[in-house]
Design a protein around this motif. Structure first.
Motif, PDB file in Angstrom:
ATOM      1  N   GLU A  13     -25.127  -7.446   1.548  1.00 51.46           N
ATOM      2  CA  GLU A  13     -24.831  -8.620   2.356  1.00 51.46           C
ATOM      3  C   GLU A  13     -25.754  -8.620   3.562  1.00 51.46           C
ATOM      4  O   GLU A  13     -26.018  -7.567   4.148  1.00 51.46           O
ATOM      5  CB  GLU A  13     -23.366  -8.593   2.805  1.00 51.46           C
ATOM      6  CG  GLU A  13     -22.377  -8.623   1.642  1.00 51.46           C
ATOM      7  CD  GLU A  13     -20.943  -8.562   2.128  1.00 51.46           C
ATOM      8  OE1 GLU A  13     -20.080  -8.182   1.342  1.00 51.46           O
ATOM      9  OE2 GLU A  13     -20.712  -8.887   3.296  1.00 51.46           O
ATOM     10  N   PRO A  14     -26.269  -9.774   3.944  1.00 61.30           N
ATOM     11  CA  PRO A  14     -27.214  -9.831   5.063  1.00 61.30           C
ATOM     12  C   PRO A  14     -26.493  -9.734   6.398  1.00 61.30           C
ATOM     13  O   PRO A  14     -25.288  -9.937   6.503  1.00 61.30           O
ATOM     14  CB  PRO A  14     -27.879 -11.194   4.875  1.00 61.30           C
ATOM     15  CG  PRO A  14     -26.807 -12.029   4.238  1.00 61.30           C
ATOM     16  CD  PRO A  14     -26.070 -11.083   3.305  1.00 61.30           C
ATOM     17  N   GLY A  15     -27.289  -9.435   7.440  1.00 63.30           N
ATOM     18  CA  GLY A  15     -26.765  -9.475   8.786  1.00 63.30           C
ATOM     19  C   GLY A  15     -26.073  -8.200   9.201  1.00 63.30           C
ATOM     20  O   GLY A  15     -25.965  -7.234   8.463  1.00 63.30           O
ATOM     21  N   VAL A  16     -25.598  -8.217  10.440  1.00 65.67           N
ATOM     22  CA  VAL A  16     -24.882  -7.085  11.012  1.00 65.67           C
ATOM     23  C   VAL A  16     -23.388  -7.298  10.804  1.00 65.67           C
ATOM     24  O   VAL A  16     -22.842  -8.323  11.192  1.00 65.67           O
ATOM     25  CB  VAL A  16     -25.206  -6.944  12.512  1.00 65.67           C
ATOM     26  CG1 VAL A  16     -24.422  -5.782  13.120  1.00 65.67           C
ATOM     27  CG2 VAL A  16     -26.706  -6.734  12.716  1.00 65.67           C
ATOM     28  N   PHE A  17     -22.724  -6.320  10.213  1.00 60.06           N
ATOM     29  CA  PHE A  17     -21.301  -6.455   9.907  1.00 60.06           C
ATOM     30  C   PHE A  17     -20.464  -6.259  11.171  1.00 60.06           C
ATOM     31  O   PHE A  17     -20.805  -5.460  12.042  1.00 60.06           O
ATOM     32  CB  PHE A  17     -20.887  -5.425   8.871  1.00 60.06           C
ATOM     33  CG  PHE A  17     -21.388  -5.715   7.471  1.00 60.06           C
ATOM     34  CD1 PHE A  17     -22.268  -6.748   7.213  1.00 60.06           C
ATOM     35  CD2 PHE A  17     -20.960  -4.930   6.408  1.00 60.06           C
ATOM     36  CE1 PHE A  17     -22.718  -7.006   5.936  1.00 60.06           C
ATOM     37  CE2 PHE A  17     -21.408  -5.178   5.119  1.00 60.06           C
ATOM     38  CZ  PHE A  17     -22.284  -6.211   4.885  1.00 60.06           C
ATOM     39  N   THR A  18     -19.342  -6.962  11.220  1.00 56.88           N
ATOM     40  CA  THR A  18     -18.391  -6.846  12.322  1.00 56.88           C
ATOM     41  C   THR A  18     -17.085  -6.256  11.799  1.00 56.88           C
ATOM     42  O   THR A  18     -16.942  -5.965  10.612  1.00 56.88           O
ATOM     43  CB  THR A  18     -18.118  -8.228  12.932  1.00 56.88           C
ATOM     44  OG1 THR A  18     -17.329  -8.999  12.009  1.00 56.88           O
ATOM     45  CG2 THR A  18     -19.413  -8.969  13.243  1.00 56.88           C
ATOM     46  N   GLN A  19     -16.124  -6.116  12.710  1.00 57.09           N
ATOM     47  CA  GLN A  19     -14.811  -5.593  12.315  1.00 57.09           C
ATOM     48  C   GLN A  19     -14.150  -6.446  11.239  1.00 57.09           C
ATOM     49  O   GLN A  19     -13.339  -5.930  10.464  1.00 57.09           O
ATOM     50  CB  GLN A  19     -13.883  -5.539  13.537  1.00 57.09           C
ATOM     51  CG  GLN A  19     -14.261  -4.517  14.577  1.00 57.09           C
ATOM     52  CD  GLN A  19     -13.228  -4.449  15.685  1.00 57.09           C
ATOM     53  OE1 GLN A  19     -12.077  -4.079  15.453  1.00 57.09           O
ATOM     54  NE2 GLN A  19     -13.627  -4.842  16.895  1.00 57.09           N
ATOM     55  N   ARG A  20     -14.485  -7.737  11.210  1.00 57.92           N
ATOM     56  CA  ARG A  20     -13.821  -8.660  10.282  1.00 57.92           C
ATOM     57  C   ARG A  20     -14.555  -8.817   8.956  1.00 57.92           C
ATOM     58  O   ARG A  20     -14.046  -9.485   8.050  1.00 57.92           O
ATOM     59  CB  ARG A  20     -13.657 -10.026  10.949  1.00 57.92           C
ATOM     60  CG  ARG A  20     -12.747  -9.989  12.172  1.00 57.92           C
ATOM     61  CD  ARG A  20     -12.538 -11.369  12.739  1.00 57.92           C
ATOM     62  NE  ARG A  20     -11.646 -11.354  13.897  1.00 57.92           N
ATOM     63  CZ  ARG A  20     -11.269 -12.431  14.572  1.00 57.92           C
ATOM     64  NH1 ARG A  20     -11.724 -13.631  14.197  1.00 57.92           N
ATOM     65  NH2 ARG A  20     -10.467 -12.332  15.607  1.00 57.92           N
ATOM     66  N   THR A  21     -15.717  -8.246   8.834  1.00 57.76           N
ATOM     67  CA  THR A  21     -16.441  -8.338   7.572  1.00 57.76           C
ATOM     68  C   THR A  21     -15.617  -7.666   6.472  1.00 57.76           C
ATOM     69  O   THR A  21     -15.116  -6.563   6.662  1.00 57.76           O
ATOM     70  CB  THR A  21     -17.813  -7.643   7.692  1.00 57.76           C
ATOM     71  OG1 THR A  21     -18.543  -8.253   8.755  1.00 57.76           O
ATOM     72  CG2 THR A  21     -18.592  -7.776   6.396  1.00 57.76           C
ATOM     73  N   PRO A  22     -15.428  -8.311   5.326  1.00 59.29           N
ATOM     74  CA  PRO A  22     -14.543  -7.759   4.293  1.00 59.29           C
ATOM     75  C   PRO A  22     -14.844  -6.309   3.904  1.00 59.29           C
ATOM     76  O   PRO A  22     -13.924  -5.528   3.670  1.00 59.29           O
ATOM     77  CB  PRO A  22     -14.752  -8.716   3.119  1.00 59.29           C
ATOM     78  CG  PRO A  22     -15.086 -10.021   3.768  1.00 59.29           C
ATOM     79  CD  PRO A  22     -15.901  -9.671   4.969  1.00 59.29           C
ATOM     80  N   ARG A  23     -16.111  -5.945   3.836  1.00 62.35           N
ATOM     81  CA  ARG A  23     -16.421  -4.565   3.432  1.00 62.35           C
ATOM     82  C   ARG A  23     -16.026  -3.565   4.510  1.00 62.35           C
ATOM     83  O   ARG A  23     -15.639  -2.432   4.221  1.00 62.35           O
ATOM     84  CB  ARG A  23     -17.900  -4.451   3.074  1.00 62.35           C
ATOM     85  CG  ARG A  23     -18.185  -4.981   1.659  1.00 62.35           C
ATOM     86  CD  ARG A  23     -19.639  -5.243   1.403  1.00 62.35           C
ATOM     87  NE  ARG A  23     -20.492  -4.092   1.631  1.00 62.35           N
ATOM     88  CZ  ARG A  23     -21.820  -4.169   1.673  1.00 62.35           C
ATOM     89  NH1 ARG A  23     -22.418  -5.348   1.530  1.00 62.35           N
ATOM     90  NH2 ARG A  23     -22.538  -3.090   1.859  1.00 62.35           N
ATOM     91  N   VAL A  24     -16.101  -3.956   5.757  1.00 65.67           N
ATOM     92  CA  VAL A  24     -15.626  -3.086   6.837  1.00 65.67           C
ATOM     93  C   VAL A  24     -14.107  -2.987   6.790  1.00 65.67           C
ATOM     94  O   VAL A  24     -13.524  -1.910   6.949  1.00 65.67           O
ATOM     95  CB  VAL A  24     -16.107  -3.604   8.212  1.00 65.67           C
ATOM     96  CG1 VAL A  24     -15.487  -2.786   9.346  1.00 65.67           C
ATOM     97  CG2 VAL A  24     -17.633  -3.555   8.290  1.00 65.67           C
TER      98      VAL A  24
END
Length: 274
Positions: A13-24
């Motif tokens: 997945e592109p971009g920087v992941f946040t706390q709400r990103t499904p994989r996180v």
């Protein structure tokens, strides 16, 4: 450093992941034992644990902050960038070091571990403190033990605190989980392994056994919880009940220290006999 197969590439997945990103969010669920048990995965935090997990080809996803990409370029070639807050939500420490990996658990069945005829084994019977368990696992690895058995109602070896305390040793030894401690004793004894129970009330002195040459044979050490020690039935099942001699005024040694003395005494005797 061993590289994982291409199908396990982490940039999906592109971009920087946040706390709400499904994989996180999915990775954060692995902080709970039921989710670790259901998925067969767990979290490993920090550069040492991540390095050893990568070497063992056990990493399935690696999250890293921007600072970690700069500090650990050799570890983060396949990492997914996350915000500091996202990383903090995955970490179990107050000041995380910017790396958290989702790793594949790799328990070894008791019969397979025993079939390898380990010369030195640590059995953690009913030990429930993850810090103690992880420290003993690390010590067993350092002493050359081939297997560490979590027996009975013991802590989950993939508990975050246990993983951190093992400092990467979790990826070096056969980790066995067996609900029946007596099945562990029976399997090891059937393979010709001597069973020694560490207890402050043992009738055998560790130094005396070492001097008599009784520590050179393949050995499994039974260690119980710091609060309650080994249960009476396991003490009775051991070949010898061994105490670490106290030469000063201290009342006793803590679990990790006693385990280190016992395991290294066996390791020294075994190497000297070769």
């Amino acid at each position: 450093m061993a590289r994982r197969p291409p199908d396990l590439a982490l940039h999906q997945e592109p971009g920087v992941f946040t706390q709400r990103t499904p994989r996180v969010v999915a990775a954060r669920r692995l902080q709970r034992r039921r989710d670790r048990d259901a998925t067969g995965r767990f979290l490993a935090e920090g550069p040492q644990a991540v390095r050893e997990a990568l070497r063992a080809s056990r990493v399935r996803e690696l999250f890293a902050t921007g600072a970690a990409f700069e500090r650990y370029p050799e570890l983060t070639r396949d990492a997914t960038p996350v915000t500091e807050d996202a990383l903090a939500s995955l970490a179990g420490t107050v000041q995380p070091q910017g790396l958290v990996a989702v790793c594949e658990a790799a328990d070894v069945p008791l019969d397979r571990a025993v079939a390898r005829t380990p010369r030195l084994t640590a059995v953690l019977a009913e030990i429930r403190d993850p810090g103690n368990a992880g420290t003993v696992l690390r010590t067993a690895d350092a002493a050359g033990a081939a297997a560490v058995v979590f027996a009975g109602d013991a802590v989950d070896p993939y508990n975050g605190k246990c993983v951190r305390a093992s400092a990467g040793s979790l990826f070096h030894v056969d980790v066995v989980r067996e609900r029946d401690p007596h099945a562990v004793v029976a399997a090891l004894r059937g393979a010709g392994v001597r069973i020694l129970a560490a207890t402050g009330y043992g009738d055998a002195d560790l130094d005396d056994l070492a001097d008599a040459g009784e520590l050179a044979a393949p050995t499994a050490w039974l260690f119980g919880s710091e609060a309650h020690g080994l249960p009476d039935d396991l003490l009775a099942a051991a070949d010898r009940r061994v105490r670490v001699p106290i030469h000063g005024a201290a009342e006793s040694l803590n679990l990790a220290a006693a385990a280190a003395v016992c395991l290294y005494s066996s390791a020294r005797a075994q190497r000297s006999s070769r």
